[in-house]
Design a protein around this motif. Structure first.
Motif, PDB file in Angstrom:
ATOM      1  N   GLY A 190      -3.670 -32.745  30.451  1.00  0.00           N
ATOM      2  CA  GLY A 190      -3.758 -32.809  31.914  1.00  0.00           C
ATOM      3  C   GLY A 190      -4.296 -31.508  32.483  1.00  0.00           C
ATOM      4  O   GLY A 190      -5.180 -31.499  33.348  1.00  0.00           O
ATOM      5  N   ILE A 191      -3.790 -30.403  31.965  1.00  0.00           N
ATOM      6  CA  ILE A 191      -4.262 -29.094  32.447  1.00  0.00           C
ATOM      7  C   ILE A 191      -5.709 -28.873  31.992  1.00  0.00           C
ATOM      8  O   ILE A 191      -6.571 -28.499  32.789  1.00  0.00           O
ATOM      9  CB  ILE A 191      -3.337 -27.955  31.953  1.00  0.00           C
ATOM     10  CG1 ILE A 191      -1.960 -28.080  32.613  1.00  0.00           C
ATOM     11  CG2 ILE A 191      -3.948 -26.588  32.266  1.00  0.00           C
ATOM     12  CD1 ILE A 191      -0.908 -27.104  32.099  1.00  0.00           C
ATOM     13  N   ALA A 192      -5.964 -29.159  30.696  1.00  0.00           N
ATOM     14  CA  ALA A 192      -7.313 -28.913  30.167  1.00  0.00           C
ATOM     15  C   ALA A 192      -8.352 -29.810  30.839  1.00  0.00           C
ATOM     16  O   ALA A 192      -9.503 -29.399  31.023  1.00  0.00           O
ATOM     17  CB  ALA A 192      -7.327 -29.145  28.654  1.00  0.00           C
ATOM     18  N   GLY A 193      -7.958 -31.031  31.188  1.00  0.00           N
ATOM     19  CA  GLY A 193      -8.910 -31.971  31.776  1.00  0.00           C
ATOM     20  C   GLY A 193      -8.971 -31.909  33.296  1.00  0.00           C
ATOM     21  O   GLY A 193      -9.749 -32.621  33.914  1.00  0.00           O
ATOM     22  N   GLY A 194      -8.113 -31.090  33.880  1.00  0.00           N
ATOM     23  CA  GLY A 194      -8.143 -30.965  35.344  1.00  0.00           C
ATOM     24  C   GLY A 194      -7.540 -32.172  36.052  1.00  0.00           C
ATOM     25  O   GLY A 194      -8.037 -32.591  37.101  1.00  0.00           O
ATOM     26  N   ALA A 195      -6.477 -32.738  35.490  1.00  0.00           N
ATOM     27  CA  ALA A 195      -5.797 -33.850  36.176  1.00  0.00           C
ATOM     28  C   ALA A 195      -5.169 -33.324  37.470  1.00  0.00           C
ATOM     29  O   ALA A 195      -4.814 -32.147  37.567  1.00  0.00           O
ATOM     30  CB  ALA A 195      -4.716 -34.431  35.263  1.00  0.00           C
ATOM     31  N   ASP A 196      -5.034 -34.204  38.442  1.00  0.00           N
ATOM     32  CA  ASP A 196      -4.453 -33.797  39.726  1.00  0.00           C
ATOM     33  C   ASP A 196      -2.945 -34.017  39.743  1.00  0.00           C
ATOM     34  O   ASP A 196      -2.217 -33.315  40.432  1.00  0.00           O
ATOM     35  CB  ASP A 196      -5.126 -34.587  40.852  1.00  0.00           C
ATOM     36  CG  ASP A 196      -6.627 -34.447  40.756  1.00  0.00           C
ATOM     37  OD1 ASP A 196      -7.100 -33.311  40.931  1.00  0.00           O
ATOM     38  OD2 ASP A 196      -7.319 -35.440  40.440  1.00  0.00           O
TER      39      ASP A 196
END
Ligand code: F6P
Length: 357
Positions: A190-196
């Motif tokens: 989530g952090i690496a992929g830029g999840a909101d």
């Protein structure tokens, strides 16, 4: 001669073969007269006497290969001492087959369930060494398990690719990431992929807060959002219940998957179109990342050193960048979950990721 049995058990993951190769290469070089016995399909092979002697050539060309050359299966720990309709005494069989194979030790590559059975066998007097694999990264005593970082890479790519389509269609994409008990994979990807938004089992969520997070993004001019949901996520209400009661409540509420329900509720509350994505076992497939190849090799070589030193009853671990080992009795039965005050949670919250808590 030193006879070493090796098995892979539980859900597969990238890095199993790289670990087996690391063990084999180091064993053949450093342990006198080593003979490796491959046990088929995890504890199933140990119970039913399915195994074969392996040759050095069997370990060639497998560094990059996903899955496991030995095969695997799930053999629930809680049934290990239960004699079923087939009348098989699983523990007795495993001990007998260990003796039949004339093993000096047994290497078990697996996750939490595998470690519990490994500890059981160790307590029964077998020489066992555990090696921590799982995409869930939830094995106690090790900072990281092999398979985890490859799965983070794959899940990150899934989230990356959802951005363009979510943005084009102005949708909320709710992506379900594996991890039944632990949210490490969802948190990191989530952090690496830029999840909101990130929803993990360790931080029960309130759907209103999640929707609020998405609406705040809309107010800030962002017409799309990505919500990463761990497979085992639960609402604040569900978190008060026991596992069985939770399952019953979901049946009563007609919830088939939480991901679908979250998407539906977000759609209703915000008026934005939603879609769900479940990469599922894709997260466990294919070749290990370079990180996992290195970790697997380090773990494999360390296991070979333990064999040489006759240090058994332990599980290999990575602690603060150093490869080490912990007693199986300490590792078995304890899951390493994401502490809600973990640094990565703070990092995520500080960049505005909503956890719905
Ligand atoms: O333990 C690894 C894992 O991939 C979990 O994240 C997931 O909940 C489970 O295995 C899925 O198991 P199976 O492959 O048996 O469906």
């Amino acid at each position: 001669m030193t006879r070493i049995g090796i098995l892979t058990s539980g859900g597969d993951c990238p890095g199993l073969n790289a670990t087996i190769r690391g063990v084999a290469k180091a064993v053949y070089r450093n342990v006198k007269d080593a003979q490796i016995i491959g046990i088929v399909d995890g504890y199933h092979g140990l119970i039913h006497g399915e195994y074969h002697a392996m040759q050095p050539s069997d370990f060639s060309g497998i560094l990059t290969r996903g899955g496991t050359i030995l095969g695997t299966s799930r053999q629930p720990y809680k049934l290990m001492r239960v004699i079923g309709e087939d009348n098989v005494d699983k523990v007795r069989n495993m001990k007998e087959n260990y003796r039949k194979m004339k093993l000096d030790c047994l290497l078990t590559l697996g996750g939490n369930g595998t470690h519990k059975t490994a500890n059981l066998l160790s307590e029964e007097g077998l020489n066992v060494i555990g090696l921590p694999k799982t995409i869930d990264n939830d094995i106690y005593g090790t900072d990281v398990t092999f398979g985890f970082h490859t799965a983070v890479d794959i899940a990150t790519e899934v989230i990356d690719r959802l951005h363009t389509t979510a943005c084009s269609h102005k949708r909320v994409m709710v992506v379900e990431i594996m991890g039944n008990k632990a949210g490490w994979l969802t948190l990191y990807a989530g952090i690496a992929g830029g999840a909101d938004c990130i929803v993990i089992p360790e931080i029960p969520f309130d759907i209103k807060k999640l929707c609020q997070g998405i609406e705040e993004r809309m107010d800030g001019g962002k017409a799309f959002s990505i919500v990463a949901v761990a497979e085992g996520a639960m609402t604040k209400q569900e978190a008060k219940l026991k596992k069985k009661e939770r399952a019953r409540l979901r049946v009563e509420q007609g919830i088939t998957t939480l991901t679908e329900t979250i998407a539906k509720q977000i759609g209703e509350a915000t008026g934005i179109e939603t879609r769900t994505v479940v990469p599922g076992h894709i997260l466990r497939g294919g070749s290990p990342s370079s990180y996992d190849r290195i970790l697997a090799t380090q773990f494999g070589v360390y296991a070979a050193q333990l064999i040489d030193q006759k240090m058994f009853g332990v599980s290999v671990a990575m602690e603060n960048g150093i490869v080490t080992a912990h007693p199986l009795s300490e590792v078995a039965g304890v899951s390493k979950l994401v502490p809600p005050d973990h640094q990565m949670i703070t990092v995520a919250k500080d960049i505005g990721i909503c956890f719905g808590d």
